[in-house]
Design an enzyme around this catalytic site. Structure first.
Site, short mmCIF file in Angstrom:
data_model
loop_
_atom_site.label_atom_id
_atom_site.label_comp_id
_atom_site.label_asym_id
_atom_site.label_seq_id
_atom_site.Cartn_x
_atom_site.Cartn_y
_atom_site.Cartn_z
N HIS A 542 -9.18 5.07 -0.79
CA HIS A 542 -9.73 3.73 -1.36
C HIS A 542 -11.34 3.99 -1.08
O HIS A 542 -12.08 3.69 -1.88
CB HIS A 542 -9.17 2.62 -0.66
CG HIS A 542 -9.69 1.26 -0.93
ND1 HIS A 542 -9.33 0.30 -1.91
CD2 HIS A 542 -10.92 0.70 -0.65
CE1 HIS A 542 -10.07 -0.78 -1.71
NE2 HIS A 542 -11.14 -0.60 -1.12
N GLU A 543 -11.67 4.07 0.18
CA GLU A 543 -13.13 3.94 0.52
C GLU A 543 -13.71 5.15 -0.16
O GLU A 543 -14.72 4.81 -0.69
CB GLU A 543 -13.26 4.23 2.13
CG GLU A 543 -12.79 2.97 2.95
CD GLU A 543 -12.94 1.44 2.53
OE1 GLU A 543 -14.24 1.58 1.88
OE2 GLU A 543 -12.23 0.61 2.70
N HIS A 546 -14.70 4.26 -3.48
CA HIS A 546 -15.66 3.48 -3.78
C HIS A 546 -17.15 4.43 -3.93
O HIS A 546 -17.86 3.55 -4.66
CB HIS A 546 -16.17 2.51 -2.47
CG HIS A 546 -15.34 1.32 -2.46
ND1 HIS A 546 -15.16 0.49 -3.63
CD2 HIS A 546 -14.48 0.75 -1.54
CE1 HIS A 546 -14.51 -0.65 -3.15
NE2 HIS A 546 -14.02 -0.25 -1.98
N GLU A 602 -12.95 -2.93 -6.51
CA GLU A 602 -12.00 -2.84 -5.48
C GLU A 602 -10.66 -2.23 -6.07
O GLU A 602 -9.81 -1.59 -5.76
CB GLU A 602 -11.69 -4.27 -4.82
CG GLU A 602 -12.73 -4.69 -3.94
CD GLU A 602 -13.13 -3.71 -2.78
OE1 GLU A 602 -12.23 -3.04 -2.21
OE2 GLU A 602 -14.51 -3.69 -2.34
N ASP A 606 -8.58 0.83 -5.38
CA ASP A 606 -6.99 0.87 -4.99
C ASP A 606 -6.39 2.10 -5.75
O ASP A 606 -5.50 2.77 -5.32
CB ASP A 606 -6.65 -0.68 -5.30
CG ASP A 606 -6.93 -1.51 -4.02
OD1 ASP A 606 -7.48 -0.97 -3.21
OD2 ASP A 606 -6.66 -2.75 -4.24
ZN ZN Z 1 -12.78 -1.69 -0.92
#
Ligand code: ZN
Length: 706
Positions: A542-543, A546, A602, A606
Site C-alpha cells: 500500500h505505501e 502511494h 488510498e 489498497d
Molecule cells: Zn495510504
C-alpha cells in the site's frame, strides 16, 4: 504523507481536521488506526480498567462462517468483531488498529510510570518523559493553577490596539500552535526536494473542514448550533458574561464562515499543483495589503528567506478581506477562542476540559465518556517527546529480528513491483523505465530513526503541565522553522516509534514503518507466511503504491514534482483510475456517499498493495516449497490465508457519528469497502474461494491500475 487512517499529505501546518481531532476529540482518532488485539472487550461494572492483548494473525473467533465468502467476504472474515470487541465507552470506534494502539499505550504506561519516579539517577531523557507525564497526571496542580499560565497570552490579546499589530501577535501564536487565520512553517520544495523552504497555508477554522460551515441540511445545522454554543461556553469559562459570550460566539462563527468560504476544499488539495505557488516574499505581501509580513517573520524567529510557498493564494486574498472587514473587537474574541481551543484538555482546568470533550468527543464523534487521564497523558507525552519515549519503547519492545524480517518482506514486495511494472500491458517502455528508477530510489525506514532527536533544549518541569505543553509546542515549531534554507534531513521521521500506522512521503520518496505497527496480528515472525503477507505485506504494498497513485505519480524518484510520464501513458492511467473512482463512489455509509475522488489515492494503494503482497507471497512461498492449495492446521490453504489476513486487517465497528465525520473528510474508505472493494477486483481471490461470476464478490468489470 499518506498513512492508513486519518491524515493526509504532510503540510507546513497540520490540517484543521487533524488538529481538530487530535486536540478537541482527544488523541485517539488521529493516532490510531491499525490495531489488533484479543481485547478483553468489556468494562466491568466495577470500573476496573480494560486490558488489551495482541490478537493472533488469524483469529477464527472473529469469523462468521455462516456467511458465504463469495457474498460478503468482509462479513465472513470479521462478522463477530463487534460482538467480541464492542466499542469501549471512551472510544468512537473499535478496530484492529485501535486495539494495537491501546495495547501499546499500556506498554508506554508502564515505561512512563517508572520514569515518573523522581530520582537523581534518571538520565536526561528519562527525566523529561517522566516529569512531562507526571505533570500531566497531576490534576490537583492543574486545577489549582487554573488559567494563570495562560494570562500572559490573554494579556497579549487584550493589548491589541489596532489591526496593524496583528502580524506580531499571530507570529507569536504560530509558535505555540494557535493557527488563527493561517499556518506558517517549512516544507520540502516540491520542485527541488533537496531544499527546505518557508510555507504558509490556510488555517483558522475550528470545525473539521470548510464544508462543515457551508453544507445545508438538518444535521449540519445542528452541529453548527452546537459549535456556537461550545464557543460561548468556553468564553464564559474565560470570564465573559452570558450575554457577551453569546454575541461574541456569533461573531466568531461569522468570521470563521468567511474564512471557510475562501478556503480550498480537501479534494482539490490532493493535486500538488493546487497547493504549490512558490513566490518571492513580495508576492505574498501583495496578496494581503492589510497584513505586513515583515512584522510577522522576525517574531517567529525563523531564519530569513526571500521566497515562500503560498499553498492557497486565493485563501490569502480572501483572508485579507476578512481581516479588513472584521472589527477589532471580533478579531480579539476570535483570538481568545482560537487560543483556548488549541490547548489539549489535559492541561486545562476540569470545567474547560469537560466542555472541550463534550463538543469534540461527545457531540461530534459520539463518544460517551472521556478516556481515563493516564491514556491521554501517555498520548500527550508521545506527542511532545515522541523520540525520547520512543527510544525507551524500542529498547524494551522491538527485537532486531523484527527489523530484519520486515525488511526482507519489503524487499520481496519491491521485487514484486518490478515484475508488476514490467507486466503492465498499458504502459510504454519509456514510462516503465522511469517507474523502475523511482522504485529503486525508495528508501525503506523500519522501526525507528537512525539518529534520535535531541531534546536537551526543551525544559520540562514537574508540576507545570500547561507550561510544559506550551514549551514543547514552541520547541517543535522552532525545530520546523530552523529547517528553512538548510539541506533536507533524509533520516527524519514523521511518526513516532510506538505509532500504530505507516506512511509514504512524496518528497522524500520513502516508506516508514514504525516499530508500533510491526506486531501481531499485523506482523508475527512465527505466523504462517500467507498471513504475514496478507496483513503487513498489504501495508507495505500500500505505501509503495502511494508513490504511483494519482498524487504520487506526479513526483519522480528524487521527490521532485515533475512530469515523467508520456502523454499517452498518463491518459491511460487516468482512465484506469476513473474505474476506481466509479467503483468506490457506489458505496455509502448511512445516507453519506463515499467521495470516490477524495479516496482515489488510498483506494489505488489498497488495490495495488494487495496485488503486490499477493505476488510477493507467491515468490516467497515457492522458495519455501509451500503447497499453496493444501489446507493447513488452521483449516485454510496458504493462498486463502493471504486473503483472510488481509480482510482481518479491516475488522472494525464505528459509531455512526464518527462514520459520518470520516465519510466526508477522510481520504480512506470505510473498512468494509477497503476489504471488499479490493477483493472483487481480484480473480485470484475468486479462485481461492471458488466464487463464480455473478456473485457479489466478483466484479462484473474489475478495476486495475497497478
Ligand atoms: Zn495510504
Amino acid at each position: 504523507m499518506y498513512d492508513f487512517l486519518l491524515g493526509g499529505r504532510m503540510r507546513p501546518s497540520q490540517s484543521s481536521v487533524f488538529t481538530f481531532l487530535l486536540i478537541i476529540a482527544g488523541t485517539v482518532i488521529a493516532s490510531s488506526s491499525l490495531g489488533f488485539t484479543q481485547a478483553t472487550a468489556s468494562n466491568d461494572s466495577s470500573g476496573s480498567p480494560q486490558t488489551f492483548k495482541l490478537i493472533p494473525s488469524l483469529d477464527k473467533e472473529l469469523m462468521d462462517t455462516a456467511v458465504d465468502p463469495c457474498v460478503d467476504f468482509y462479513q465472513y472474515a470479521c462478522g463477530n468483531w463487534s460482538k467480541l470487541h464492542p466499542i469501549p465507552n471512551d472510544s468512537p470506534y473499535s478496530d484492529q488498529f485501535y486495539n494495537l494502539d491501546q495495547y501499546n499505550r499500556q506498554v508506554l504506561h508502564g515505561i512512563l510510570d517508572k520514569a515518573a519516579m523522581a530520582g537523581s539517577e534518571r538520565d536526561a531523557n528519562t527525566q523529561k518523559i517522566g516529569d512531562y507525564y507526571a505533570a500531566c497526571m497531576d490534576e490537583a496542580a492543574i486545577q489549582q493553577k487554573g488559567m494563570a499560565a495562560l494570562k500572559p497570552e490573554l494579556d497579549r490579546i487584550n493589548a491589541l490596539s489596532s489591526k496593524g499589530q496583528l502580524p506580531e501577535l499571530l507570529a507569536h501564536f504560530q509558535m505555540i500552535n494557535v493557527n488563527a487565520f493561517l499556518g506558517f512553517g517549512s516544507q520540502q520544495d516540491f520542485k527541488d526536494a533537496t531544499r527546505e523552504i518557508a510555507a504558509v497555508s490556510q488555517g483558522g477554522l475550528g470545525l473539521p473542514e470548510k464544508d462543515y460551515y457551508l453544507r445545508t441540511g438538518a444535521k449540519d445545522e445542528e452541529i453548527r448550533k452546537q459549535y456556537v454554543q461550545h464557543i460561548a461556553n468556553m468564553l464564559k469559562l474565560l470570564g465573559a458574561s452570558e450575554a457577551q459570550a453569546a454575541s461574541e460566539a456569533q461573531a466568531i462563527m461569522k468570521l470563521e464562515t468567511a474564512l471557510a468560504k475562501v478556503s480550498l476544499d480537501i479534494t482539490s488539495q490532493r493535486d500538488p499543483h493546487n497547493i504549490y505557488h512558490l513566490m518571492p516574499n513580495s508576492g505574498l505581501q501583495s496578496l494581503t495589503p492589510v497584513f505586513n509580513w515583515e512584522h510577522f517573520y522576525p517574531t517567529t524567529g525563523s531564519p530569513s528567506f526571500s521566497e515562500i510557498n503560498v499553498a492557497e493564494p486565493e485563501f490569502f486574498r480572501g483572508m485579507n478581506q476578512v481581516i479588513a472587514d472584521a472589527d477589532l473587537a471580533t478579531i480579539k474574541s476570535y483570538l481568545r477562542w482560537q487560543l483556548v481551543a488549541s490547548l489539549p484538555g489535559t492541561v486545562l482546568p476540569k470545567a474547560m476540559d469537560e466542555e472541550q470533550f463534550d463538543f469534540g468527543g461527545r457531540k461530534l464523534a459520539g463518544i460517551p465518556e472521556q478516556e481515563p487521564r493516564w491514556k491521554r497523558c501517555v498520548g500527550s507525552t508521545d506527542g511532545a517527546l515522541g523520540e525520547a519515549l520512543g527510544k525507551a519503547y524500542v529498547e524494551q519492545e522491538f527485537p532486531a529480528s523484527s527489523k530484519e524480517k520486515s525488511l526482507q518482506m519489503i524487499h520481496d514486495i519491491e521485487a514484486a513491483v518490478e515484475r508488476d511494472i514490467e507486466s503492465l500491458d498499458w504502459m510504454s517502455p519509456d514510462t516503465k523505465k522511469r517507474a523502475q528508477e523511482k522504485l529503486h530510489l525508495i528508501a525503506n525506514k523500519i522501526g525507528y530513526p537512525n539518529k534520535w532527536r535531541d531534546y536537551s533544549k526543551l525544559n520540562v518541569e514537574r508540576g507545570d503541565a500547561l507550561g510544559n505543553s506550551l514549551r514543547a509546542t514552541e520547541f517543535e515549531s522552532h525545530r520546523q522553522l530552523d529547517k528553512i534554507g538548510k539541506p533536507v534531513d533524509r533520516d527524519e521521521w514523521g511518526m513516532t516509534p510506538p505509532t500504530v500506522n505507516a506512511y509514504y512521503s512524496d518528497s522524500m520518496n520513502d516508506i516508514n514503518f514504525p516499530a508500533g505497527v510491526l506486531q501481531p496480528a499485523f506482523f508475527d515472525a512465527a505466523a504462517p507466511t500467507g498471513l504475514n503477507y496478507g496483513h503487513i505485506g498489504l501495508f507495505m504494498g500500500h505505501e509503495i503504491t502511494h508513490g504511483f497513485d494519482d498524487q504520487g505519480r506526479q513526483f519522480d524518484g528524487h521527490g521532485n514534482l515533475t512530469d515523467w510520464w508520456t502523454k499517452e501513458d498518463a491518459d491511460k492511467f487516468t482512465e484506469k483510475a476513473a474505474c476506481i473512482v466509479n467503483e468506490y463512489s457506489q458505496f455509502s455509509v448511512g445516507d453519506t456517499k463515499i467521495n470516490g475522488k477524495l479516496t482515489l489515492g488510498e483506494n489505488t494503494a489498497d488495490n495495488g498493495g494487495m496485488r503486490l503482497a499477493y505476488m510477493a507471497f507467491l515468490a516467497r512461498a515457492a522458495e519455501q516449497g509451500l503447497d499453496l492449495d493444501r489446507k493447513t492446521a488452521d483449516g485454510y490453504s496458504p493462498i486463502q490465508q493471504v486473503f483472510l489476513g488481509f480482510a482481518q486487517d479491516w475488522c472494525a465497528v464505528w459509531r455512526p457519528e464518527l462514520e459520518r465525520l470520516v465519510a466526508t473528510t477522510d481520504p480512506h474508505s470505510p473498512d468494509r469497502f477497503r476489504a471488499n472493494g479490493v477483493l472483487v477486483n481480484m480473480p485470484e481471490f475468486a479462485k481461492a474461494f471458488s466464487c463464480k461470476k455473478g456473485q457479489p464478490m466478483v466484479a462484473a468489470k474489475a478495476c486495475r491500475v497497478w
